[in-house]
Each structure stands twice: as C-alpha cells, then as structure tokens.
Scaffold this motif. Sequence first.
Motif, PDB file in Angstrom:
ATOM      1  N   UNK A 149       2.043  -9.946   9.857  1.00 27.56           N
ATOM      2  CA  UNK A 149       3.153  -9.282  10.540  1.00 27.56           C
ATOM      3  C   UNK A 149       4.375 -10.191  10.621  1.00 27.56           C
ATOM      4  N   UNK A 150       4.156 -11.493  10.778  1.00 26.93           N
ATOM      5  CA  UNK A 150       5.296 -12.417  10.800  1.00 26.93           C
ATOM      6  C   UNK A 150       6.007 -12.439   9.443  1.00 26.93           C
ATOM      7  N   UNK A 151       5.221 -12.446   8.376  1.00 28.97           N
ATOM      8  CA  UNK A 151       5.821 -12.417   7.040  1.00 28.97           C
ATOM      9  C   UNK A 151       6.599 -11.117   6.829  1.00 28.97           C
ATOM     10  N   UNK A 152       6.017 -10.014   7.270  1.00 29.58           N
ATOM     11  CA  UNK A 152       6.690  -8.726   7.118  1.00 29.58           C
ATOM     12  C   UNK A 152       7.990  -8.712   7.921  1.00 29.58           C
ATOM     13  N   UNK A 153       7.890  -9.167   9.188  1.00 30.13           N
ATOM     14  CA  UNK A 153       9.057  -9.087  10.053  1.00 30.13           C
ATOM     15  C   UNK A 153      10.239  -9.854   9.487  1.00 30.13           C
ATOM     16  N   UNK A 154      10.040 -11.090   9.079  1.00 32.76           N
ATOM     17  CA  UNK A 154      11.170 -11.890   8.625  1.00 32.76           C
ATOM     18  C   UNK A 154      11.713 -11.400   7.283  1.00 32.76           C
ATOM     19  N   UNK A 155      10.853 -10.764   6.464  1.00 31.80           N
ATOM     20  CA  UNK A 155      11.360 -10.133   5.244  1.00 31.80           C
ATOM     21  C   UNK A 155      12.273  -8.966   5.588  1.00 31.80           C
ATOM     22  N   UNK A 156      11.824  -8.124   6.519  1.00 26.08           N
ATOM     23  CA  UNK A 156      12.641  -6.991   6.946  1.00 26.08           C
ATOM     24  C   UNK A 156      13.946  -7.481   7.569  1.00 26.08           C
ATOM     25  N   UNK A 157      13.849  -8.495   8.393  1.00 21.58           N
ATOM     26  CA  UNK A 157      15.016  -9.040   9.093  1.00 21.58           C
ATOM     27  C   UNK A 157      16.060  -9.552   8.099  1.00 21.58           C
ATOM     28  N   UNK A 158      15.625 -10.360   7.138  1.00 20.88           N
ATOM     29  CA  UNK A 158      16.555 -10.948   6.171  1.00 20.88           C
ATOM     30  C   UNK A 158      17.175  -9.862   5.300  1.00 20.88           C
ATOM     31  N   UNK A 159      16.359  -8.939   4.801  1.00 23.93           N
ATOM     32  CA  UNK A 159      16.889  -7.870   3.957  1.00 23.93           C
ATOM     33  C   UNK A 159      17.870  -6.992   4.733  1.00 23.93           C
ATOM     34  N   UNK A 160      17.563  -6.716   5.988  1.00 28.49           N
ATOM     35  CA  UNK A 160      18.463  -5.897   6.795  1.00 28.49           C
ATOM     36  C   UNK A 160      19.803  -6.594   6.996  1.00 28.49           C
TER      37      UNK A 160
ATOM     38  N   UNK B 121       0.413  -7.905   1.017  1.00 32.11           N
ATOM     39  CA  UNK B 121      -0.555  -8.912   1.429  1.00 32.11           C
ATOM     40  C   UNK B 121      -1.523  -9.138   0.269  1.00 32.11           C
ATOM     41  N   UNK B 122      -1.525 -10.334  -0.246  1.00 33.10           N
ATOM     42  CA  UNK B 122      -2.257 -10.593  -1.485  1.00 33.10           C
ATOM     43  C   UNK B 122      -3.750 -10.339  -1.340  1.00 33.10           C
ATOM     44  N   UNK B 123      -4.351 -10.786  -0.242  1.00 33.81           N
ATOM     45  CA  UNK B 123      -5.808 -10.621  -0.093  1.00 33.81           C
ATOM     46  C   UNK B 123      -6.206  -9.156  -0.083  1.00 33.81           C
ATOM     47  N   UNK B 124      -5.582  -8.373   0.754  1.00 35.13           N
ATOM     48  CA  UNK B 124      -5.940  -6.960   0.857  1.00 35.13           C
ATOM     49  C   UNK B 124      -5.539  -6.197  -0.396  1.00 35.13           C
ATOM     50  N   UNK B 125      -4.356  -6.485  -0.921  1.00 39.28           N
ATOM     51  CA  UNK B 125      -3.871  -5.768  -2.097  1.00 39.28           C
ATOM     52  C   UNK B 125      -4.765  -6.019  -3.300  1.00 39.28           C
ATOM     53  N   UNK B 126      -5.142  -7.274  -3.538  1.00 39.65           N
ATOM     54  CA  UNK B 126      -5.952  -7.599  -4.708  1.00 39.65           C
ATOM     55  C   UNK B 126      -7.379  -7.086  -4.566  1.00 39.65           C
ATOM     56  N   UNK B 127      -7.878  -7.056  -3.328  1.00 37.35           N
ATOM     57  CA  UNK B 127      -9.219  -6.492  -3.114  1.00 37.35           C
ATOM     58  C   UNK B 127      -9.259  -5.029  -3.524  1.00 37.35           C
ATOM     59  N   UNK B 128      -8.261  -4.275  -3.102  1.00 39.13           N
ATOM     60  CA  UNK B 128      -8.205  -2.860  -3.455  1.00 39.13           C
ATOM     61  C   UNK B 128      -7.888  -2.666  -4.932  1.00 39.13           C
ATOM     62  N   UNK B 129      -7.162  -3.601  -5.522  1.00 41.63           N
ATOM     63  CA  UNK B 129      -6.881  -3.515  -6.952  1.00 41.63           C
ATOM     64  C   UNK B 129      -8.179  -3.610  -7.757  1.00 41.63           C
ATOM     65  N   UNK B 130      -9.039  -4.575  -7.398  1.00 36.53           N
ATOM     66  CA  UNK B 130     -10.319  -4.717  -8.101  1.00 36.53           C
ATOM     67  C   UNK B 130     -11.184  -3.473  -7.900  1.00 36.53           C
ATOM     68  N   UNK B 131     -11.164  -2.916  -6.701  1.00 32.75           N
ATOM     69  CA  UNK B 131     -11.934  -1.695  -6.463  1.00 32.75           C
ATOM     70  C   UNK B 131     -11.407  -0.548  -7.306  1.00 32.75           C
ATOM     71  N   UNK B 132     -10.094  -0.487  -7.449  1.00 33.29           N
ATOM     72  CA  UNK B 132      -9.480   0.596  -8.212  1.00 33.29           C
ATOM     73  C   UNK B 132      -9.898   0.556  -9.673  1.00 33.29           C
TER      74      UNK B 132
END
Length: 692
Positions: A352-363, A225-236
């Motif tokens: 969660x919708x983005x996660x689900x369909x990624x998991x579904x397609x990869x599976x 998730x870009x928003x959460x991931x990048x926020x923690x990246x800047x904090x890091x």
Amino acid sequence: MAGNSSRVTKRSLNACTRCRRQKIKCSGSQPCDGCNKRKLTCIFDDRDQKILVTRGYIDELHHKIELLQQSGERIDPVPLSPDYAEDRSPNLKEDSPQLSRSSPQEHEDPQIHNEIEDPASGLTNPLSTGPPAFMSADNGRTFYLGTSSNWSFTRRVLSLTHEHVYQEALPTGALIFDGATYDLGWDGLRSSHGSEVPAVPTFDHAMYLINVVKFRCGQLYHLFDENEFMTKLHEFYTEPKPHATTGLWYIHFLLVLAFGKGFVKHKVQGNRPPGADFFVKALQMLPGVSVLHEEPIESTEVLCCIALYLQALDCRSSAHNYIGQAMRMAMAEGMHTQMPIEYLGENMVQRCRKIWWTVYILDREMTSLMGLPQTLNDDHINTLLPSFPGSVQRTAAIGMHIKISRIIAEINGTVYAIDGRINRNFLLRTKSALASIASLADELRRAFPLHMDREISGVSRISAYLHLLYHQCIVLATRPLLFCFLKIRFESPENCVDVLNTSRTVRNLIQMCMDSSQQIICILHSLQSEGLLETFLSFDLESIFVSTVVLLMGPAIDTRWTYPFWLEKAYAIFEDIIDSGNLVAKFRRSELQLLDELLSCFPQEHPRCLSAPVSFPNGVLNNPEVPLATSFPPSTQAHALDHDILSDPGITMGGSDFTSRLTAEQIMAVADSIESIDTEWMSNAMIEHSIW
C-alpha cells in the motif's frame, strides 16, 4: 438572544509568534491564553502587526527612496522575518522516513500577501491571470489552457508571436490537441459485441514483456505487486480454466502487456498505438467503480496503469481523471495513513505504501502538466516510505521523487497562483520556489550522480530522470519572465535589451532558465548515446519539449541568447524519439518548427519577412523525415553572455562538454539577489512599456 455566549469573539489584531506560526487563534493578551496555558514564552513581533497608512504616506516613501538612489546611497532591503522563512522551508526531515508536510500555499495568509503587494500596481502574470485562456480545435471542441502546462505555454507563445507577426489569431487547423494523436479504434463503449479477446503471447514472450516493463518504469512507479502478479501469471499459463480470461487480474495482465508492446514495438501502423488491442480490451472489461472497490488494492494499481498509458498517448485529460480516481480509492482505503502492520501485515502495508506514493507522484505531475491547481493537502498524509530489501537506493529515489513533486506543487500554487503579480508578489514567490529547489541541489547530486563525464560508468536511468525533473522545476519557476520579456521585445524592440540589462537579477533568472534547458538536453543526449531514451512514455519527450521552447525564445529577446549547438542536439533527440514510432513527438516537433519560423522573422538585425502566414514547414505533419538543417535558424553569433552570479569556468557553450551543474550556492545567490529594488524595477518596466 441574550447573554454573552451568543456573541462572536473578534479576531485579535495581533498574534504572538507561536500562534501565527501554527495558524491558530490568538487572544492578543500578553501573554496570550494559549502560551499561558502551556507555560511557554509568549513573544509578539511588532513587524507582524498590521497597520493602516495613507496612500500619500506610501508615495512619500517612494519619493524618498528615489532621492536616495539618485544620491548613490545603498538601500538595504528589509529581510524576511524568521517565522516567514521557517514556514516556507521546503526541507523534509532527513531523520525520519515520514514525508508529511503541508503544501506551502496552505500556509500562506492572504492578508500577508496583500500587505507586501505594491498597491499602486495592477500588473498581472499573463500565464495565470485575467480571463481564462481557451483554444478551439477544428472540430469545435474547446480546450482550457492551464497556467503551468508545458503544452499551454507553447501555444501561448505561438499565439503571441503569430499575432505580432501577422496581426491575426493563430490558425489552429494544423495544430494537434489533447487525445487527437492516436486512434485506439474504439468508440468508448464497454460492450464486447464484435470485440474478440486478443491472443496473449506465449509464456516466454509474456515474461520478456513483463521484464521490459519492470526495467522501463518499475524503478520509478509501482504498477503491480510482483509476488502476487507472478503467482497468478504462472497459474494462468499452467492451469487453463474456463474463466481464466475474466476477473481483475486478467485486466491487469492485459494492461502490463500493452505497456510491454509499447516499449518494444518501435514501428506503428497508421496512428494506432502499440499495445492498443490489449489496452482497449482491458478498458472494455473494466468493471464500474462500485465493483472496483471490492478489490481496492489491485484496482488502484489498475487505474495507475490506465492513467500512465493514456498519458503516453497524449490523452492528458483522461489520464488526469483516472489518476484522480486512483487517488480517491487509495485514500478511501487509508493508504495515506500509517497503516498498522500488526493488524494488516507487513506485506500488505508495504504494498500500500508503494501504491500510495506512486499515485501521489503521478497525481502531482499530471496535475501540473494539465496546468491545474493541486487538490491534496499534504497535512493529511503521514504514511511512511516503502522499504525494498537489499535496495536502499530505491527507497531514497522515491523520497527524492516525492520532494521534487512537492516543489512542482509549490511552484504551481505560488508562481502560477491566480492573480499572481508580476511585481513584488511574483518575484518573492519565485525567490521562495528557487530556495526550495536549491535545498535539493547538493543532495540530488550526492545521492544520484549522473557520471556523464566518466567513460567507465554509464548514466543511471533513475538518476537521469530525477535530474531532468529537477531542471524542469527551475524552468517552470522562471519561464514566466521569459514570456514577459518576449512581450516587451514585441512592444518595444529597440529598447528591450537595454531594459533587460537594467536588472542583473532578472537577467540572471532568465539565464538560469536557459542553463537548465541546456542541462536537460545534455542529460537526454547522454541517455540517447546509451540507448536509454524513453520513447513510449512521455517523460523524456516533455523534457526535450520544455527545453527547446525556451532555447527558441532566447534569441527573440536578446540575440546573445543563441544556442545553435544545443538546438541541433535537441532536434536530433526529437528525431530519435520519432524514429521509434512516437507520433506525439512528431507533432511536438512540428509546433516547435512553426515557432522557430515565426520567431526567426523578428529578432535579427535584418529579419526574414514572410509574405504569407507560415504553416508547418516541408509538410512536416505528414513527413517525419524533415532535414535538421532547416529546423532551426542559422547562428550569426555565439553565446557571449557573462553569467554574472551563474558564472562557471566549466561551462563550454559552443562544444559538447557541458557538464557543469547549478549548485545550491549558485541558485541561492540568484534567489537572494531578488530584493525590493528588483520588484520596483519590474513594475516600472511593465508600466513604461505598456505591456498591460
């Protein structure tokens, strides 16, 4: 026990149209209890009624058909019932973003298939029937050859050809197996003893690697998730803390860096993959499943990253296991359902919708590449597509990706079904699969044009990937016939072409497989010319591998199926991927060269006989600089086949202007041409030439 309540009610011998369609119990009365209760019109279709006839009656009917055929009368085939056609419809509703549909194999009644099967034939699909196929590596480990696996298909063709040429089993010492290409330099233990935390790049460098990951695979898969991931990246980077290198986000960060290194680092040292230091450290720090469930959303993203990276390293079994964990974790959190926005919030539901369909397609795709049966029933899925503000195209791309993934699952569950017949049942399943594929042809072309014939516009990476996957579906559905006719060619070389010419329908199916293989190479060549070939992930490598195998098999069946121009382009694409440091491509090309050498001994009028079993030519396992001139047989005859139903004046087989596409009408024309006369022909051909 006394009383009628203890008795088991017998199933009705006949069911009404509505109950049969919905797969529910029918009372058999007129009207039935269900329709009467709902005040609906109750219709019984006599064609669906099961009856018993003698074997002599069936033989008599066959004899009458033969007499009619000899007299020149046309025998019109019995059409499929409307209910069967409706149940098999692959279309997803266009007026709703919800993509819930049950798998075709879940709807099939085994009794129905038993009825349409020819009881006189015991012929089977060699790719999915008989004793399970296994192959052992030199280290003693045994591998299961899955039914629909691209890797397995090539090994089967190699084994078949080698056994025919040398009358002995294919030696596996020089072949590469799952997980043996790269060395991560890790024993698999999660202990951190002797393992240091790899030095993370500077902030600017990290941003560069993250952006590369977003461009290379972020448009197809959701990995963070870009928003959460990048926020923690800047904090890091701005607020160093004592425990900054602990926690699930840091593991996630290391995995993204591993992908970034894989995309930008084109030269490898030995057989250690790029980004291995970050990847190994992430796995060493990965907590157990019970701890991962405490942060299920990010944990599912982490598992997807691990699965995708392992797939790129040709560790298919491990990748399949990790995506299976991600699937179960996502389902445990209800991501496959319509999660309530008013309770969970818009951001969480969209993530969660983005996660689900990624998991579904990869599976779906990883299961197919393993050659294993699909385990998830689409009836249990009713989540919606995610939305991307300002990018409707991305939502459409996910929707199309899902549809193609479902077709892959349909092909795996029908064409490659266990004990699938090569006669009536097999061809009907092929017909159904092609109908599903055809339903997407025009929509795919309209929504995701390739523009390969335009100089003012480049090829879209998303469009190219979807078209590649689409043509792989056609190859997957039709290549069992190619395998069967290779066996016929080996068993009866003098009659193979005559047998093949007897059925225009079967010939057109194989021609369709050939044409889609050329389309794959054409698309990849366009990507190559623009520097957009994917050289780290396995997407483009699987595509070129699948298509090259088909084009190498063609001349062995009929010398008019000879495509030196496209084979030259295919090997050039292999060279490009190999030059970028992909060791998997190096070994795949080596197997193709071995197959090329074996097949070139047989089909020509004056075959080139070898005095000893062939090995990989020119020491190819240790030398990637193999001249292309020796990588494919010289052409003695240009392609001269009439395309019949597939004919298209825009196709130029001998040049580089191959821009025609198989339209929905062309695919359906071939599918509709599969009738009862072809199924009987297939059975007779197999019996006559003693293939099984």
